[in-house]
Scaffold this active site. Structure first.
Site, PDB file in Angstrom:
ATOM      1  N   HIS A   8      44.065  62.671  41.069  1.00 48.60           N
ATOM      2  CA  HIS A   8      42.941  62.265  41.921  1.00 48.60           C
ATOM      3  C   HIS A   8      43.378  62.268  43.384  1.00 48.60           C
ATOM      4  O   HIS A   8      44.538  61.979  43.690  1.00 48.60           O
ATOM      5  CB  HIS A   8      42.464  60.852  41.570  1.00 48.60           C
ATOM      6  CG  HIS A   8      42.002  60.683  40.159  1.00 48.60           C
ATOM      7  ND1 HIS A   8      40.886  61.319  39.673  1.00 48.60           N
ATOM      8  CD2 HIS A   8      42.490  59.938  39.136  1.00 48.60           C
ATOM      9  CE1 HIS A   8      40.714  60.969  38.402  1.00 48.60           C
ATOM     10  NE2 HIS A   8      41.670  60.144  38.052  1.00 48.60           N
ATOM     11  N   ARG A  71      38.890  60.464  43.798  1.00 47.69           N
ATOM     12  CA  ARG A  71      39.450  59.199  43.307  1.00 47.69           C
ATOM     13  C   ARG A  71      38.466  58.534  42.334  1.00 47.69           C
ATOM     14  O   ARG A  71      37.325  58.241  42.696  1.00 47.69           O
ATOM     15  CB  ARG A  71      39.679  58.301  44.516  1.00 47.69           C
ATOM     16  CG  ARG A  71      40.395  57.036  44.235  1.00 47.69           C
ATOM     17  CD  ARG A  71      40.571  56.291  45.555  1.00 47.69           C
ATOM     18  NE  ARG A  71      40.965  54.916  45.318  1.00 47.69           N
ATOM     19  CZ  ARG A  71      40.847  53.966  46.234  1.00 47.69           C
ATOM     20  NH1 ARG A  71      40.357  54.255  47.428  1.00 47.69           N
ATOM     21  NH2 ARG A  71      41.211  52.743  45.965  1.00 47.69           N
ATOM     22  N   ALA A  72      38.930  58.296  41.104  1.00 49.54           N
ATOM     23  CA  ALA A  72      38.011  57.845  40.053  1.00 49.54           C
ATOM     24  C   ALA A  72      37.529  56.417  40.286  1.00 49.54           C
ATOM     25  O   ALA A  72      36.357  56.113  40.075  1.00 49.54           O
ATOM     26  CB  ALA A  72      38.694  57.952  38.698  1.00 49.54           C
ATOM     27  N   HIS A 178      35.834  59.555  32.048  1.00 45.32           N
ATOM     28  CA  HIS A 178      36.597  58.718  32.988  1.00 45.32           C
ATOM     29  C   HIS A 178      35.694  57.686  33.642  1.00 45.32           C
ATOM     30  O   HIS A 178      34.811  58.036  34.413  1.00 45.32           O
ATOM     31  CB  HIS A 178      37.228  59.616  34.058  1.00 45.32           C
ATOM     32  CG  HIS A 178      38.455  59.040  34.688  1.00 45.32           C
ATOM     33  ND1 HIS A 178      38.506  57.760  35.182  1.00 45.32           N
ATOM     34  CD2 HIS A 178      39.688  59.561  34.901  1.00 45.32           C
ATOM     35  CE1 HIS A 178      39.709  57.527  35.672  1.00 45.32           C
ATOM     36  NE2 HIS A 178      40.449  58.602  35.500  1.00 45.32           N
ATOM     37  N   TYR A 194      39.574  50.952  31.992  1.00 47.90           N
ATOM     38  CA  TYR A 194      39.940  52.349  31.713  1.00 47.90           C
ATOM     39  C   TYR A 194      40.331  52.525  30.245  1.00 47.90           C
ATOM     40  O   TYR A 194      39.848  53.419  29.548  1.00 47.90           O
ATOM     41  CB  TYR A 194      41.141  52.783  32.579  1.00 47.90           C
ATOM     42  CG  TYR A 194      40.814  53.229  33.989  1.00 47.90           C
ATOM     43  CD1 TYR A 194      39.727  52.711  34.683  1.00 47.90           C
ATOM     44  CD2 TYR A 194      41.618  54.169  34.634  1.00 47.90           C
ATOM     45  CE1 TYR A 194      39.454  53.112  35.977  1.00 47.90           C
ATOM     46  CE2 TYR A 194      41.346  54.578  35.933  1.00 47.90           C
ATOM     47  CZ  TYR A 194      40.273  54.049  36.613  1.00 47.90           C
ATOM     48  OH  TYR A 194      40.011  54.454  37.893  1.00 47.90           O
ATOM     49  N   HIS A 223      44.470  58.886  29.786  1.00 44.93           N
ATOM     50  CA  HIS A 223      45.342  57.721  29.566  1.00 44.93           C
ATOM     51  C   HIS A 223      45.835  57.691  28.126  1.00 44.93           C
ATOM     52  O   HIS A 223      45.821  56.644  27.466  1.00 44.93           O
ATOM     53  CB  HIS A 223      44.613  56.426  29.957  1.00 44.93           C
ATOM     54  CG  HIS A 223      43.770  56.591  31.204  1.00 44.93           C
ATOM     55  ND1 HIS A 223      42.403  56.527  31.198  1.00 44.93           N
ATOM     56  CD2 HIS A 223      44.123  56.908  32.481  1.00 44.93           C
ATOM     57  CE1 HIS A 223      41.933  56.759  32.412  1.00 44.93           C
ATOM     58  NE2 HIS A 223      42.956  56.991  33.216  1.00 44.93           N
ATOM     59  N   GLU A 284      48.332  61.680  36.396  1.00 43.69           N
ATOM     60  CA  GLU A 284      47.392  60.873  37.197  1.00 43.69           C
ATOM     61  C   GLU A 284      47.999  60.467  38.538  1.00 43.69           C
ATOM     62  O   GLU A 284      47.552  59.525  39.162  1.00 43.69           O
ATOM     63  CB  GLU A 284      46.905  59.630  36.429  1.00 43.69           C
ATOM     64  CG  GLU A 284      45.487  59.204  36.814  1.00 43.69           C
ATOM     65  CD  GLU A 284      44.958  58.010  36.011  1.00 43.69           C
ATOM     66  OE1 GLU A 284      45.705  57.467  35.195  1.00 43.69           O
ATOM     67  OE2 GLU A 284      43.797  57.650  36.228  1.00 43.69           O
ATOM     68  N   ARG A 290      51.726  52.705  40.825  1.00 38.58           N
ATOM     69  CA  ARG A 290      52.463  53.437  41.856  1.00 38.58           C
ATOM     70  C   ARG A 290      53.929  53.058  41.949  1.00 38.58           C
ATOM     71  O   ARG A 290      54.690  53.665  42.675  1.00 38.58           O
ATOM     72  CB  ARG A 290      51.798  53.227  43.218  1.00 38.58           C
ATOM     73  CG  ARG A 290      50.359  53.729  43.225  1.00 38.58           C
ATOM     74  CD  ARG A 290      49.759  53.711  44.606  1.00 38.58           C
ATOM     75  NE  ARG A 290      48.356  54.153  44.537  1.00 38.58           N
ATOM     76  CZ  ARG A 290      47.703  54.733  45.516  1.00 38.58           C
ATOM     77  NH1 ARG A 290      48.298  54.954  46.662  1.00 38.58           N
ATOM     78  NH2 ARG A 290      46.451  55.105  45.373  1.00 38.58           N
TER      79      ARG A 290
END
Ligand SMILES: [Zn+2]
Length: 337
Positions: A8, A71-72, A178, A194, A223, A284, A290
């Site tokens: 994304h 960006r989801a 998503h 999610y 995922h 992803e 992160r």
């Protein structure tokens, strides 16, 4: 050739987010006017936003091409109405198109759809057609719950969604199922909503004859398929009790899981229980998690590293999940110049 099917644009220049903030601040007030407006972002700003993040990580991690979408978590279908979300989706998709035009070897586009709660998915067809036919996109992200955590629209297997599926089949593009942000305080967006949605989508598909109606429809559950691989025995047993086909047969040409699972034991489980033909490589990045794992010293979302380290995985299976399966599902990849 390694293709990451799930990336994304999380590092988009701030002007994009500011547009949405302004739009939503006006939305529902007397100031609101249903106009698209403009987002001013230069090519240099786009380059800067990618060089320090996605492009550097592609190089460091050894992936070649990322299937790239807006960006989801910012799709926010629950926040606007059909008009507001259409303008927002158009801006997000146009920016992805610019990324793909600047870096055609590194990125190929997947679009955000202008969904809104209670609005028929037919409303998304024009933007999907535009993105595929005019912008060269190869798929879409489909939000199974535009209400953001309250599941007020019909299940994915309901005829409600059929016009969109008909168009996807006609255009020969898959959808990644998503969700976006959550406005239900019970569900953290990336930690609960999610994964719930991935699991929910699989169970909806398990119980329906959707693929009898759409034998060539392809859906990617991201995922790692949510909780499904971990509970594979439960779903096999449910399918058996319900008189449904075995899971491998049910998934075969229609349902795929990606590898966005952020530890090696999870990836190994996925690869052990789910057929090798139904797994697509993805990370992803730069996305949901992160940080760096202190146990390994590497980023949690460096999923290629986990797969590379699995010594029992054969070369043909690696070739499938890093490339062949992705090319099979996103069949328009082959039509790129
Ligand atoms: Zn995602």
């Amino acid at each position: 050739m390694t293709i990451d099917c799930h990336g994304h644009y999380t590092t988009a220049p701030k002007a994009l987010e500011e547009y949405r903030k302004r739009q939503l601040a006006d939305f529902g007030t007397p100031r609101w006017a249903p106009l698209k407006g403009a987002v001013a972002i230069s090519d240099d700003q786009i380059r800067d936003s990618l060089e320090s993040a996605q492009l550097r990580m592609q190089r460091e991690r050894g992936t070649d091409l990322t299937i790239f979408s807006p960006r989801a978590s910012a799709m926010g279908h629950h926040l606007g109405d059909a008009n507001a979300n259409r303008f927002w989706s158009e801006h997000c998709n146009e920016l992805i198109h610019r990324v793909c035009s600047l870096y055609p070897r590194n990125f190929v586009g997947v679009c955000q759809l202008p969904q809104a709660p209670g609005v028929r998915p037919d409303n998304c067809i024009a933007e999907l057609e535009h993105c595929v036919n005019e912008l060269g996109f190869i798929g879409c992200n489909l939000n199974p719950d535009p209400s953001g955590g309250y599941w007020t629209d019909p299940p994915l297997t309901d005829r409600w969604w059929y016009p969109l599926y008909e168009k996807m089949v006609e255009l020969d593009v898959p959808a990644m199922i998503h969700v976006s942000g959550s406005c239900n305080p019970n569900f953290h967006a990336t930690g609960a909503h999610y994964i719930n949605a991935d699991t929910t989508a699989f169970m909806q598909l398990l119980g329906s004859d959707l693929f009898r109606d759409f034998p060539t429809l392809k859906l990617v559950i991201p995922h790692g398929g949510g909780a499904v691989p971990y509970h594979w025995g439960r779903y096999r047993g449910l399918a058996q009790d319900m008189g449904r086909p075995p899971l491998a047969e049910l998934m075969r040409d229609n349902v795929y899981f990606d590898t966005c699972v952020y530890h090696r034991p999870g990836i190994e489980l996925l690869l052990k229980v789910v057929p090798a033909d139904n797994i697509l490589f993805a990370s992803e990045m730069v996305g949901a998690v992160r940080g760096i794992d202190p146990e390994s010293g590497h980023h949690y979302d460096d999923t290629k590293r986990y797969i590379d380290a699995i010594d029992w995985l054969g070369a043909p299976e690696r070739e499938k999940l890093f490339r062949r399966n992705v090319e099979k599902v996103y069949s328009r990849l082959a039509r790129r110049g």
